[in-house]
Write a protein that holds these residues in place. Structure first.
Motif, PDB file in Angstrom:
ATOM      1  N   LEU A 644     -21.688 -23.414  18.436  1.00 26.14           N
ATOM      2  CA  LEU A 644     -21.954 -22.995  19.818  1.00 26.14           C
ATOM      3  C   LEU A 644     -23.064 -21.945  19.861  1.00 26.14           C
ATOM      4  O   LEU A 644     -23.926 -21.980  20.756  1.00 26.14           O
ATOM      5  CB  LEU A 644     -20.684 -22.442  20.458  1.00 26.14           C
ATOM      6  CG  LEU A 644     -19.592 -23.476  20.794  1.00 26.14           C
ATOM      7  CD1 LEU A 644     -18.331 -22.773  21.271  1.00 26.14           C
ATOM      8  CD2 LEU A 644     -20.080 -24.467  21.849  1.00 26.14           C
ATOM      9  N   LEU A 645     -23.054 -21.023  18.930  1.00 26.73           N
ATOM     10  CA  LEU A 645     -24.114 -20.016  18.880  1.00 26.73           C
ATOM     11  C   LEU A 645     -25.477 -20.651  18.609  1.00 26.73           C
ATOM     12  O   LEU A 645     -26.499 -20.216  19.142  1.00 26.73           O
ATOM     13  CB  LEU A 645     -23.804 -18.977  17.802  1.00 26.73           C
ATOM     14  CG  LEU A 645     -22.680 -17.986  18.097  1.00 26.73           C
ATOM     15  CD1 LEU A 645     -22.289 -17.225  16.850  1.00 26.73           C
ATOM     16  CD2 LEU A 645     -23.106 -17.014  19.199  1.00 26.73           C
ATOM     17  N   ARG A 646     -25.482 -21.683  17.800  1.00 30.34           N
ATOM     18  CA  ARG A 646     -26.733 -22.368  17.474  1.00 30.34           C
ATOM     19  C   ARG A 646     -27.215 -23.282  18.597  1.00 30.34           C
ATOM     20  O   ARG A 646     -28.384 -23.640  18.655  1.00 30.34           O
ATOM     21  CB  ARG A 646     -26.538 -23.230  16.227  1.00 30.34           C
ATOM     22  CG  ARG A 646     -26.462 -22.472  14.923  1.00 30.34           C
ATOM     23  CD  ARG A 646     -26.029 -23.435  13.843  1.00 30.34           C
ATOM     24  NE  ARG A 646     -26.301 -22.974  12.502  1.00 30.34           N
ATOM     25  CZ  ARG A 646     -25.896 -23.611  11.410  1.00 30.34           C
ATOM     26  NH1 ARG A 646     -25.193 -24.727  11.536  1.00 30.34           N
ATOM     27  NH2 ARG A 646     -26.181 -23.152  10.219  1.00 30.34           N
ATOM     28  N   GLY A 647     -26.281 -23.720  19.452  1.00 31.75           N
ATOM     29  CA  GLY A 647     -26.642 -24.651  20.503  1.00 31.75           C
ATOM     30  C   GLY A 647     -26.392 -26.091  20.139  1.00 31.75           C
ATOM     31  O   GLY A 647     -27.144 -26.991  20.541  1.00 31.75           O
ATOM     32  N   GLY A 818     -32.869 -14.113  15.177  1.00 32.93           N
ATOM     33  CA  GLY A 818     -33.059 -13.858  13.756  1.00 32.93           C
ATOM     34  C   GLY A 818     -31.903 -14.349  12.905  1.00 32.93           C
ATOM     35  O   GLY A 818     -32.073 -14.654  11.720  1.00 32.93           O
ATOM     36  N   SER A 819     -30.719 -14.448  13.491  1.00 28.79           N
ATOM     37  CA  SER A 819     -29.551 -14.957  12.771  1.00 28.79           C
ATOM     38  C   SER A 819     -29.372 -16.463  12.936  1.00 28.79           C
ATOM     39  O   SER A 819     -28.431 -17.029  12.384  1.00 28.79           O
ATOM     40  CB  SER A 819     -28.282 -14.236  13.252  1.00 28.79           C
ATOM     41  OG  SER A 819     -28.280 -12.896  12.837  1.00 28.79           O
ATOM     42  N   GLY A 820     -30.233 -17.080  13.731  1.00 31.11           N
ATOM     43  CA  GLY A 820     -30.090 -18.525  13.961  1.00 31.11           C
ATOM     44  C   GLY A 820     -29.199 -18.860  15.130  1.00 31.11           C
ATOM     45  O   GLY A 820     -28.874 -20.038  15.345  1.00 31.11           O
ATOM     46  N   ALA A 843     -37.934 -16.547  21.634  1.00 31.52           N
ATOM     47  CA  ALA A 843     -37.477 -16.720  20.238  1.00 31.52           C
ATOM     48  C   ALA A 843     -36.385 -17.767  20.174  1.00 31.52           C
ATOM     49  O   ALA A 843     -35.473 -17.670  19.382  1.00 31.52           O
ATOM     50  CB  ALA A 843     -36.972 -15.393  19.688  1.00 31.52           C
ATOM     51  N   THR A 844     -36.465 -18.742  21.050  1.00 28.98           N
ATOM     52  CA  THR A 844     -35.357 -19.688  21.142  1.00 28.98           C
ATOM     53  C   THR A 844     -35.710 -21.081  20.637  1.00 28.98           C
ATOM     54  O   THR A 844     -34.995 -22.020  20.898  1.00 28.98           O
ATOM     55  CB  THR A 844     -34.894 -19.800  22.603  1.00 28.98           C
ATOM     56  OG1 THR A 844     -35.988 -20.290  23.400  1.00 28.98           O
ATOM     57  CG2 THR A 844     -34.451 -18.447  23.137  1.00 28.98           C
ATOM     58  N   VAL A 845     -36.856 -21.217  19.942  1.00 35.14           N
ATOM     59  CA  VAL A 845     -37.237 -22.527  19.409  1.00 35.14           C
ATOM     60  C   VAL A 845     -36.307 -22.882  18.261  1.00 35.14           C
ATOM     61  O   VAL A 845     -36.186 -22.125  17.292  1.00 35.14           O
ATOM     62  CB  VAL A 845     -38.702 -22.515  18.934  1.00 35.14           C
ATOM     63  CG1 VAL A 845     -39.060 -23.861  18.320  1.00 35.14           C
ATOM     64  CG2 VAL A 845     -39.616 -22.189  20.095  1.00 35.14           C
ATOM     65  N   GLN A 846     -35.669 -24.023  18.340  1.00 35.04           N
ATOM     66  CA  GLN A 846     -34.732 -24.437  17.303  1.00 35.04           C
ATOM     67  C   GLN A 846     -35.439 -25.289  16.250  1.00 35.04           C
ATOM     68  O   GLN A 846     -36.470 -25.895  16.512  1.00 35.04           O
ATOM     69  CB  GLN A 846     -33.577 -25.226  17.919  1.00 35.04           C
ATOM     70  CG  GLN A 846     -32.759 -24.394  18.892  1.00 35.04           C
ATOM     71  CD  GLN A 846     -31.477 -25.094  19.272  1.00 35.04           C
ATOM     72  OE1 GLN A 846     -30.883 -25.793  18.465  1.00 35.04           O
ATOM     73  NE2 GLN A 846     -31.047 -24.913  20.506  1.00 35.04           N
ATOM     74  N   ARG A 847     -34.838 -25.326  15.082  1.00 30.08           N
ATOM     75  CA  ARG A 847     -35.388 -26.142  14.007  1.00 30.08           C
ATOM     76  C   ARG A 847     -35.277 -27.621  14.349  1.00 30.08           C
ATOM     77  O   ARG A 847     -34.308 -28.039  15.003  1.00 30.08           O
ATOM     78  CB  ARG A 847     -34.634 -25.889  12.698  1.00 30.08           C
ATOM     79  CG  ARG A 847     -34.936 -24.563  12.038  1.00 30.08           C
ATOM     80  CD  ARG A 847     -34.349 -24.522  10.632  1.00 30.08           C
ATOM     81  NE  ARG A 847     -32.912 -24.683  10.645  1.00 30.08           N
ATOM     82  CZ  ARG A 847     -32.041 -23.686  10.644  1.00 30.08           C
ATOM     83  NH1 ARG A 847     -32.484 -22.444  10.664  1.00 30.08           N
ATOM     84  NH2 ARG A 847     -30.754 -23.912  10.648  1.00 30.08           N
TER      85      ARG A 847
END
Length: 915
Positions: A644-647, A818-820, A843-847
């Motif tokens: 959930l934190l990662r999206g 910074g923590s993902g 800073a919200t661009v995901q891998r």
């Protein structure tokens, strides 16, 4: 056979051209791609499995493979690792030396450690040349070899290691389990051998008797049913008899038994004794069972060798095929078989052999009341318990069946059986066994020992009240030794740790600890410290818990993970990290799965979400391997929150479902609270605040305060949910509990800061929330600090103090990112945008999910190390993690980069460097 591509002329290989081509293709694939593979050759006895395996191994050796080939034995399946050891130690270049294997054996009480070390040895060999490991008759493999074969092919899938196994068709047998475990990770081929065609049988006849085989001979061979072994045996008899259509040797019968009837009685007797001992046996052992001097049996041995029934490898005699042994064995009357097996066990023990060598004969020959057999089974169970607890439990159940009904021996045997069953995870059987013995009204000392032995099963089954009741009953009954009373007292304290009166539990635990220390009973000491540690955890007394678990790990290093987690709860990540480093360097000295649980807690607290995820994935895999799921529910709860934190709501939902499944199996209060809280988090994320608040209320009802798992790090989320749902009083209660928790832990910055944060949320007071941010500045937990900054920023916005609000929110966003925790960062970014802050900085661009950019920082390090030629072990040494964790990262690397071998990975990394 002229060459690998020439016409087949080996006996048993006629008609197997297509099957051999399948195996050849797999051999070529492993050599060319540098990745692993597995082949399973299945069929009935005599169908040609061994011959086909031998030819495939020969071809692999010619192609440059380093090969090891072994055979499992029906009567040697009790000895741990005996089956696979034959494959490892044989060949021109054995994969391990005898000394290496002896070193492994000294660690055989740690299955996971042994498999990893074996994997490292094979992996190192595979860097020089592709490796083939073959095992014939895997259906008879010992339990530890089966365990290793279920793990190693997947563990070594990225190295050129080919596994070839033969086995009989059994829908749920060992061969199928091994193949199923490998099928999802590496190319797996199942070769099913059926009867040979008439044409192939004719070719066998041509090979044996020449091209002009009469029709009547072919008709006779139809009786072999397409079984090449039986056909070859019949052809050998025809050739030896120089038979004609008119004079068929009367002793030649379709099958093997006709040949046996031609032997002298003394030879047949010698073969029967050998058949009792097993397919492979010692000449001296057979002579002893015949009750004849070895020299007197030389003529019988020579006749058996000349007849092609036995072979001699210089150390042992062995039947040329198991069908031959079975035919000899079947001619022994059943009653005589039992007596001979019992005598064989006696002779083996008298000759100084290990109990595990005699056990197969005990299982076939002992009768109730045989106390010598019971003692042998008990010794054998003790020998194998640490590494193969399931077979040890089976041995003890058989010993209990053989124990005389009268006397107290059955209670001693029963106690050992209960302990073995509990170690094997068969808790319901342990409880049933104990209750049946207790129904026989044992003496008071036996009564106390049985109740003490049942403690582990009852605790694991979450029957804390029943454990307390039984311990108290045994203590009240009296008659126990001081050691038994000390263990019962410690078990009672452990059971009380799950109750509401933790003060009474603490008093009971302290008393139990003093008693255990006074009498010097280690088991009671460990139980008392474990109980006191649990009591401190459930009371939220972090410093006391650390004291208890540090004392516990000083007694037994297996409890280092508990000490690490206790340091994490104290915000002392430095000490926890040193312990983890030391535990990693000590290799298998601690429980590996629990060590990974501790590592995951450590990484999670430091905001290393990617590493924490890998830790928990590896932990669950190891727990699945040993079939002891201890922390899987809690790990799934955490992984769901990480998702959930990662999206990643899809993954979060999958983890929630998995947590619910595990809750159904272990519905204790702590597990229930953790899952209900997770459900509340999901409900809030889905916009159902009312349901979220209802779930929080249910968590509250689990005890006088929210479970300690939630108080430490998650109470702020529960307060926010309550406030969003308009439940001010619930939020007040939660804040009060957080303050009580901080009062119990004044030296823990996170505990003190979160308590102030919770109070600031309840009051919606920016000043109090600012104090919380200041206090949490001393906390080493970045996600906790980020949440406090986010709360402060929102409160400042509500108060119209935009500049300070933007600064606090920006700090929160960047820390989350910074923590993902990209989803959390994105939520803060939206708040900033609504406040009119600069939206260009985000800073919200995901891998991405595939490609080099999809790798986490640790995965990238692992990829580069492996590409440089590191093994999992050497990469783990560089990164100061366990090889199991490296394996988890490597699995993810292969999936994200769409490669299947180390060679492919090295080429990809090299191409990236050139680009």
């Amino acid at each position: 056979m002229a060459g690998s591509s020439g016409p087949l002329s080996h006996r048993g290989l006629r008609g197997r051209e297509a099957e051999l081509a399948q195996l050849q293709a797999l051999i070529t694939s492993v050599a060319d791609t540098g990745s692993g593979g597995l082949a399973l050759i299945q069929g009935e006895p005599g169908i040609g499995k061994t011959t086909l395996l031998g030819e495939a191994v020969s071809r692999a050796a010619s192609a440059g493979f380093s090969v090891g080939l072994g055979k499992a034995d029906e009567l040697h399946h009790i000895v741990p690792f005996s089956s696979l050891a034959a494959s490892i130690l044989q060949g021109d270049r054995p994969l391990l030396s005898g000394d290496d294997l002896a070193e492994f054996a000294r660690k055989h009480d740690q299955r996971i450690w042994l498999v990893e070390r074996l994997a490292e040895a094979i992996e190192a060999r595979a860097t020089d040349a592709p490796v083939l490991i073959g095992l014939d008759d895997v259906q008879w493999a010992d339990a530890l070899s089966r365990f290793a074969l279920q793990q190693l092919p997947t563990r070594l899938r990225s190295s050129p290691v080919l596994w070839m196994l033969t086995g009989r068709r059994e829908p749920t047998g060992p061969a199928e389990e091994i193949a199923a475990a490998a099928a999802t990770s590496l190319p797996t081929v199942t070769v099913s051998l059926g009867p040979l065609s008439g044409a192939a049988i004719g070719q066998l006849a041509d090979d044996s008797l020449g091209p002009a085989v009469d029709t009547w001979m072919l008709d006779l061979l139809d009786g072999a049913g397409g079984n090449p072994f039986l056909a070859v045996e019949m052809l050998a008899g025809l050739r030896a008899a120089d038979a004609s259509q008119d004079v068929i040797p009367s002793r030649l019968v379709v099958g093997v038994r006709g040949r046996l009837r031609s032997l002298r009685p003394g030879t047949l007797r010698f073969l029967q004794m050998g058949a009792v001992l097993g397919r492979r046996f010692g000449f001296d052992d057979a002579a002893a069972l015949c009750d004849r001097p070895a020299a007197a049996l030389l003529p019988a041995l020579e006749e058996a060798l000349h007849a092609g029934l036995l072979d001699d490898d210089g150390n042992h005699l062995f039947f040329r095929h198991d069908l031959l042994r079975q035919a000899v064995y079947a001619d022994i009357p059943p009653s005589a078989r039992k007596a001979l097996h019992r005598e064989a066990a006696h002779r083996l023990v008298a000759a100084g052999r290990q109990p595990t060598d005699a056990v197969p004969h005990i299982l076939r020959g002992a009768v109730p009341g045989d106390e010598e057999a019971v003692e042998l089974l008990r010794r054998a169970a003790d020998d194998v318990l640490a590494v193969t607890p399931g077979p040890a439990a089976d041995l003890m159940l058989r010993a209990l069946e053989l124990t005389p009904a009268a006397g107290t021996l059955k209670f001693e045997v029963g106690e050992q059986a209960i302990l073995c069953l509990t170690r094997a995870g068969r808790n319901h059987e342990a409880l049933g066994t104990g209750d049946r013995l207790l129904a026989d009204r044992p003496p008071l000392e036996s009564f106390g020992r049985l109740q003490s032995a049942l403690g582990g099963a009852l605790w694991t089954m979450d029957l804390a009240d029943e454990l307390r009741r039984r311990a108290e009953a045994a203590l009240t009954a009296g008659g126990s030794t001081p050691e038994t009373r000390a263990r019962l007292a410690a078990l009672r304290a452990l059971a009380l740790s799950r109750g509401h009166d933790l003060a009474a539990a603490r008093d009971a635990g302290e008393t139990a600890l003093r008693t255990a220390t006074a009498i010097g009973d280690r088991e009671a000491h460990v139980l008392a410290l474990s109980g006191l540690g649990e009591i401190a955890l459930n009371a939220g007394e972090n410093a006391v818990a650390l004291q208890r678990f540090a004392a516990l790990s000083a007694i037994d290093s297996a409890f280092v993970p508990e000490e690490v987690v206790a340091h994490v709860h104290m915000d002392d990540f430095a000490s926890g990290g040193r312990l983890l480093l030391g535990a990693t360097e000590r290799a298998g000295a601690v429980r590996q799965a629990m060590l990974l649980w501790a590592q995951g807690q450590h990484d999670l607290g430091l905001g290393r979400l990617d590493d924490a995820e890998a830790d928990f994935v590896t932990m669950e895999r190891l727990e699945d391997e040993v079939r002891v799921p201890v922390q899987q529910l809690n790990a799934r709860v955490i992984r769901s929150r990480i998702a959930l934190l990662r999206g990643d709501p899809e993954a979060a939902g999958e983890h929630l479902c998995a947590a619910r499944e595990r809750l159904a199996a272990k519905p204790n209060p702590g597990n229930t609270a953790a899952v209900r809280f997770l459900e509340a988090v999901h409900a809030e994320a889905e916009g159902d605040v009312a349901r979220a608040v209802g779930l929080i209320r249910r968590v509250q009802q689990q005890g006088p305060f929210m479970r300690w798992r939630l108080l430490r790090d998650w109470v702020d989320a529960a307060v926010r949910m309550s406030l969003r749902g308009g439940e001010q009083q619930l939020a007040e209660d939660l804040a009060s509990q957080a303050e009580a928790h901080a009062g119990r832990n004044p030296s823990v910055p996170t505990a003190v800061g979160i308590a102030v944060q919770a109070r600031g949320l309840v009051r919606n007071d920016p000043a109090v929330l600012g104090d919380a941010v200041d206090l949490l500045g001393a906390s080493p937990r970045p996600l906790t600090r980020a949440a406090a900054h986010a709360d402060l920023g929102r409160a400042l916005l509500d108060a119209g103090r935009r500049r300070r609000a933007v600064a606090a929110l920006t700090h929160a966003r960047d820390t989350f990112a910074g923590s993902g925790a990209h989803a959390a960062a994105a939520r803060i970014q939206r708040v900033l945008a609504d406040a009119g802050a600069d939206a260009r900085r985000t800073a919200t661009v995901q891998r991405p999910v595939q490609g080099w950019g999809a790798l986490t920082a640790t995965e990238e390090k692992v990829a580069r190390l492996i590409a440089q030629g590191h093994t999992n072990r050497s990469a783990a040494d560089v990164l100061v993690v366990s090889p199991h964790t490296v394996n988890t990262h490597l699995t993810s690397v292969f999936r994200k980069l769409s490669v299947s071998s180390r060679v492919q990975l090295a080429n990809l990394v090299a191409s990236l460097a050139q680009a």
